[in-house]
Structure formats: C-alpha cells, structure tokens
Design a protein around this motif. Structure first.
Motif, PDB file in Angstrom:
ATOM      1  N   SER A  14       0.853  -1.184   0.000  1.00  0.00           N
ATOM      2  CA  SER A  14       0.000   0.000   0.000  1.00  0.00           C
ATOM      3  C   SER A  14       0.888   1.232   0.000  1.00  0.00           C
ATOM      4  O   SER A  14       1.448   1.586   1.034  1.00  0.00           O
TER       5      SER A  14
ATOM      6  N   PHE B  18      -8.837   0.582  -0.643  1.00  0.00           N
ATOM      7  CA  PHE B  18      -8.056   1.295  -1.659  1.00  0.00           C
ATOM      8  C   PHE B  18      -6.830   0.476  -2.067  1.00  0.00           C
ATOM      9  O   PHE B  18      -6.460   0.443  -3.246  1.00  0.00           O
TER      10      PHE B  18
ATOM     11  N   ARG C 293      -7.903  -2.420  -4.348  1.00  0.00           N
ATOM     12  CA  ARG C 293      -8.243  -1.968  -5.689  1.00  0.00           C
ATOM     13  C   ARG C 293      -7.024  -1.812  -6.594  1.00  0.00           C
ATOM     14  O   ARG C 293      -7.128  -1.893  -7.812  1.00  0.00           O
ATOM     15  N   LYS C 294      -5.865  -1.581  -5.976  1.00  0.00           N
ATOM     16  CA  LYS C 294      -4.652  -1.355  -6.752  1.00  0.00           C
ATOM     17  C   LYS C 294      -3.910  -2.643  -7.110  1.00  0.00           C
ATOM     18  O   LYS C 294      -2.924  -2.612  -7.844  1.00  0.00           O
TER      19      LYS C 294
ATOM     20  N   GLN D  31     -10.709  -2.944  -9.616  1.00  0.00           N
ATOM     21  CA  GLN D  31     -11.419  -1.667  -9.563  1.00  0.00           C
ATOM     22  C   GLN D  31     -12.919  -1.852  -9.768  1.00  0.00           C
ATOM     23  O   GLN D  31     -13.731  -1.053  -9.285  1.00  0.00           O
TER      24      GLN D  31
END
Length: 200
Positions: free
Chosen positions: A59, A120, A123-124, A130
């Motif tokens: 992250s 978040f 999602r990456k 996404q």
C-alpha cells in the motif's frame, strides 16, 4: 491462559512496562479478537464463500494488513476487527473514536477510515479489482457496547457478522471461478516488508 498471564508478568518486570502496556498487550488482544472472528467465519459454507485471514498487501510506500476478507458471488467483504470492552463512541467521518471504561477515556483510530485504506489497497492489486463490489465492515469482537456510534456503514457485534454477510450475499456478480481467481490473486500478491512498516 495461566501461561500467558505469567508471560505478561515476566515481560512487565523484565522487558519494560511501557512497551508491554502500549505494544505487546494491545497486539495480543488484537490477535485474540481476529481468531474469534476467523472462527465465526468458518460457519460460512466453503462452496459459497472464500475466507482469507490476516492478509498483508502493498500500500503506497508501506503495507496494508487486512484482518479478514470474504469473497462471495456478491463481491468482497473487507472486515476490520476491534477487540475492545467498555463503551464505544464515534462518527464515521471522525479522525478518532473513543473507548470509555468508567471514567477512563481512550482514543483510537477511526476503524471505518482504516478499513477504507484496506479497500483502496485492494483496488490497486489488479485493474479488474477496480470493478469489484466491496462491502466494508467493522466488527467488535470483545465486550464493547456501541453506545454512540454514528455510521451509514455496518459497525457490528461479532454475533451479527455471519448473518449480515449471508443477508448481503444475494446478487450473482461473480462466478465460482472468478471468486477463486480473486482469492488466488490476493494471496499471490507479494509484499516485501520494509523497515518501519505497520498496520495503518
């Protein structure tokens, strides 16, 4: 249990009370709460749900440690576990929440915000992540009482968790093969731990 108590006594006297009280004991409580939640999630049928526990993913410049992920046909449940007692107060947009035990007040990071950082990060992992539907959940696994918690997102007691997941799993967005691909992609995401990285 007796051995764990003796270990804590040893650490308090020989390692340092500040370190034990501020780092070791909270971590032990957190691990116990996560084990309780993991045990509860085992009640979900394996053919319908894939459960991942204690997942560490990259992250930004650090890492994101996700307590529990449940993948089903409706999407991905991301669960933040808190093993607290006392009265819990907080708003979903506040920076911090508070715990009250008699006249003693303790502040802790807003668990809803913590959980959004996990989503978040998820999602990456892959462009297709996404498009997934995410369900953020905060669950209190200890003897806490949610006395003044304002949130549009679910903040639950442990006994409510499995029933809530089953209730929300009513749409066929994902096939079994897609669910398995998501789980394997998450598990295969390698994180190289850097100095100073910690759970947000």
């Amino acid at each position: 249990m007796e051995l764990a108590f003796l270990l804590i006594i040893f650490m308090v006297f020989f390692v340092g009370s500040d370190f034990v009280m501020n780092v070791v004991i909270p971590r032990m409580k957190g691990n116990f709460g996560e084990r309780r939640v993991a045990a509860k999630l085992r009640r979900l049928r394996k053919r319908d749900y894939i459960v991942l526990n204690n997942i560490l993913i990259p992250s930004g410049q650090g890492s994101s440690q996700i307590d529990h992920i449940v993948i089903c046909s409706s999407g991905v449940f991301v669960i933040e576990t808190k093993h607290y007692k006392g009265w819990i107060h907080g708003h979903q947009k506040s920076e911090n929440w508070s715990q009250t035990i008699f006249k003693h007040h303790t502040r802790f990071k807003n668990p809803i915000r913590q959980n959004w950082t996990h989503i978040f990060a998820l999602r990456k992992i892959h462009p297709n992540f996404q498009k997934l539907k995410y369900y953020p959940i905060v669950v209190f696994s200890g003897r806490a009482r949610l006395k003044n918690v304002t949130s549009e997102l679910p903040v639950l007691y442990l006994w409510q968790l499995v029933r809530y997941i089953r209730t929300e799993n009513h749409q066929n967005r994902l096939s079994p093969s897609q669910m398995l691909w998501i789980a394997e992609t998450i598990k295969s995401t390698k994180f190289k731990k850097k100095k100073g990285s910690k759970k947000p």
